[in-house]
Design an enzyme around this catalytic site. Structure first.
Site, mmCIF file in Angstrom:
data_model
loop_
_atom_site.group_PDB
_atom_site.id
_atom_site.type_symbol
_atom_site.label_atom_id
_atom_site.label_comp_id
_atom_site.label_asym_id
_atom_site.label_seq_id
_atom_site.Cartn_x
_atom_site.Cartn_y
_atom_site.Cartn_z
ATOM 1 C CE LYS A 129 -3.817 -2.387 2.163
ATOM 2 N NZ LYS A 129 -4.369 -2.886 3.415
ATOM 3 C CD GLN A 173 -3.566 -4.668 6.466
ATOM 4 O OE1 GLN A 173 -3.704 -3.619 5.850
ATOM 5 N NE2 GLN A 173 -3.736 -5.832 5.888
ATOM 6 C CG ASP A 196 -10.599 -0.518 4.749
ATOM 7 O OD1 ASP A 196 -10.196 -0.937 3.651
ATOM 8 O OD2 ASP A 196 -9.966 -0.636 5.811
HETATM 9 N N1 LIG Z 1 -8.506 -2.748 6.656
HETATM 10 C C1 LIG Z 1 -8.184 -3.628 5.736
HETATM 11 N N2 LIG Z 1 -8.441 -3.362 4.433
HETATM 12 C C2 LIG Z 1 -8.097 -4.248 3.454
HETATM 13 O O1 LIG Z 1 -8.349 -4.004 2.262
HETATM 14 C C3 LIG Z 1 -7.444 -5.463 3.833
HETATM 15 C C4 LIG Z 1 -7.181 -5.690 5.180
HETATM 16 N N3 LIG Z 1 -7.576 -4.771 6.093
HETATM 17 N N4 LIG Z 1 -6.601 -6.829 5.575
HETATM 18 C C5 LIG Z 1 -6.143 -7.833 4.647
HETATM 19 C C6 LIG Z 1 -6.930 -7.799 3.348
HETATM 20 C C7 LIG Z 1 -6.203 -8.455 2.189
HETATM 21 N N5 LIG Z 1 -5.905 -7.389 1.269
HETATM 22 C C8 LIG Z 1 -5.102 -7.524 0.133
HETATM 23 C C9 LIG Z 1 -4.677 -6.462 -0.619
HETATM 24 C C10 LIG Z 1 -3.824 -6.638 -1.695
HETATM 25 C C11 LIG Z 1 -3.378 -7.876 -2.050
HETATM 26 C C12 LIG Z 1 -2.422 -8.043 -3.178
HETATM 27 O O2 LIG Z 1 -1.908 -7.088 -3.716
HETATM 28 N N6 LIG Z 1 -2.145 -9.262 -3.606
HETATM 29 C C13 LIG Z 1 -1.219 -9.563 -4.677
HETATM 30 C C14 LIG Z 1 -0.102 -10.487 -4.217
HETATM 31 C C15 LIG Z 1 0.621 -10.046 -2.997
HETATM 32 C C16 LIG Z 1 1.654 -11.056 -2.584
HETATM 33 O O3 LIG Z 1 2.359 -11.613 -3.442
HETATM 34 O O4 LIG Z 1 1.762 -11.336 -1.378
HETATM 35 C C17 LIG Z 1 -1.960 -10.267 -5.789
HETATM 36 O O5 LIG Z 1 -3.010 -10.872 -5.518
HETATM 37 O O6 LIG Z 1 -1.470 -10.249 -6.920
HETATM 38 C C18 LIG Z 1 -3.801 -8.956 -1.314
HETATM 39 C C19 LIG Z 1 -4.661 -8.782 -0.242
HETATM 40 C C20 LIG Z 1 -6.425 -6.231 1.745
HETATM 41 N N7 LIG Z 1 -7.043 -6.411 2.900
#
Ligand SMILES: Nc1nc(=O)c2c([nH]1)NC[C@@H]1CN(c3ccc(C(=O)N[C@@H](CCC(=O)O)C(=O)O)cc3)C=[N+]21
Length: 369
Positions: A129, A173, A196
């Site tokens: 982020k 988070q 969010d």
């Molecule tokens: N308040 C809050 N808001 C959220 O939006 C929130 C949260 N808490 N807690 C956890 C989850 C999960 N989440 C992700 C965001 C980006 C990827 C992301 O960029 N993933 C990459 C891969 C990342 C990697 O390789 O580890 C992809 O899918 O290509 C994944 C998961 C947001 N979340």
């Protein structure tokens, strides 16, 4: 006769994961590997995509004459919806807007992220982020608190950010450590800065016709944006959302309905989940169970959005794990007309939508069109 399917994404049946010669179900009495014709329990129109190991015939003898042929019938492959590149496109658009705003009124949007503890995945997401903010020129503020912090500690930082006019978005988070009351902490975020979109009043507005929510929750918004930008129409379509979480499933269903789809929500207590899912033109899977949605759950030509990001052990990966979705990709890619990969699908879009919401918030705070 044994009914069995060989796939790379079987998660439930251990026997599928065993090498052939060690699999007792495929072993002849004398230890010779006995191949059987594999029967799949799928309707006839689903059989073409399956990579079945068609071996021998119904008459098993003579065992000395064992032939194995890997029959891969040619079939269409789904269009891969490239979330990574669509997210990049969106970040480029945000960059332009951030510069325009800065030039016009001297305001730079700001996002504050609070992370409690040092869960590896959370630390990775928060880093992603921050990098994303940097890439578009949004200011990022980060607070990292120890695992044993109190609720009051967290709320104190939230209050400070609530009162700070250079902060337009606040994200706590999740998940928080188990000793904390998540609801209480999230309620401390001013609704005008809740990028969010988790605030119950915001969700209420999202659910009601004729109301405008302050922010559309990032992950479901990312799913809809992927459909729009892939020219997939939603109006009049049958959509199934698998999972009913507050942060993905439920708001995703509301958004699809708002786009004039006819929506069903399938969850852990739905008796005929497969059958319902098989009727859908659009499927959004958000359950958090690796490879749960198999090829035979999907109507040929349906569009499949995979929200799952499940870490599974993988010694070959440098991190010791790899990410898999809720959808059995290798099977579904052969049935669907379009599918999102994991990684590189919904994940990058979630972050792009967070930046979008932060920009919207800053524009709103300064009355900038
Ligand atoms: N308040 C809050 N808001 C959220 O939006 C929130 C949260 N808490 N807690 C956890 C989850 C999960 N989440 C992700 C965001 C980006 C990827 C992301 O960029 N993933 C990459 C891969 C990342 C990697 O390789 O580890 C992809 O899918 O290509 C994944 C998961 C947001 N979340």
């Amino acid at each position: 006769m044994a009914s069995m399917i060989f796939t790379d994404c079987s998660s439930s049946t251990t026997s599928r994961l065993l090498p052939l010669a060690r699999n007792p179900l495929l072993r002849g009495k004398d230890g010779v590997v006995l191949f059987r014709r594999l029967v799949t329990l799928t309707p006839p129109n689903f059989t073409s995509y399956r990579r079945t190991l068609t071996l021998c015939s119904s008459s098993p003898s003579p065992l000395t004459h064992v032939t194995a042929s890997l029959a891969t019938e040619a079939s269409a492959t789904a269009k891969i919806i490239d979330g990574k590149s669509i997210a990049k496109q969106i970040r480029d658009e945000i960059s332009v807007e951030v510069s325009r705003m800065k030039d016009a009124i001297g305001v730079v949007p700001g996002l504050a992220v609070i992370i409690v503890g040092d869960r590896k995945d959370s630390v990775t997401y928060v880093r992603n982020k921050r990098k994303a903010c940097e890439s578009v020129g949004i200011n990022s503020f980060e607070v990292r608190l120890p695992e044993d912090s109190t609720e009051q500690d967290v709320v104190k930082f939230i209050s400070d950010f609530n009162d700070d006019s250079s902060v337009h978005g606040i994200l706590v988070q999740l998940p928080l450590p188990s000793h904390m009351n998540e609801e209480k902490i999230l309620d401390a975020v001013r609704i005008e800065k809740d990028v969010d979109g988790f605030n119950p009043l915001n969700i209420g507005c999202l659910a009601m016709r004729g109301r405008e929510p302050m922010f559309v929750p990032c992950t479901p918004k990312g799913c809809i944006e992927l459909l729009h930008r892939s020219d997939i129409s939603i109006k009049g379509k049958k959509a199934v959302v698998i999972g009913r979480s507050n942060i993905v499933g439920m708001p995703a269903a509301l958004l699809l309905q708002n786009e004039n789809a006819t929506v069903s929500i399938v969850h852990s207590r739905t008796p005929n989940a497969e059958e319902l899912t098989r009727q859908a033109d659009i499927v959004i899977a958000a359950v958090g169970v690796p490879n749960m949605v198999k090829g035979n759950w999907i109507k040929p030509g349906a569009v499949v959005i995979d929200v799952g990001i499940n870490p599974v052990e993988d010694a070959k990966s440098s991190r010791g794990y790899r990410l898999v979705g809720d959808v059995c990709y290798e099977e579904v890619v052969k049935v669907a007309s379009a599918i999102t990969p994991v990684p590189g699908g919904v994940g990058p879009m979630t972050i792009a939508m967070l930046l979008t919401n932060t920009l919207i918030s800053a524009k709103r705070a300064h009355n900038f069109e």
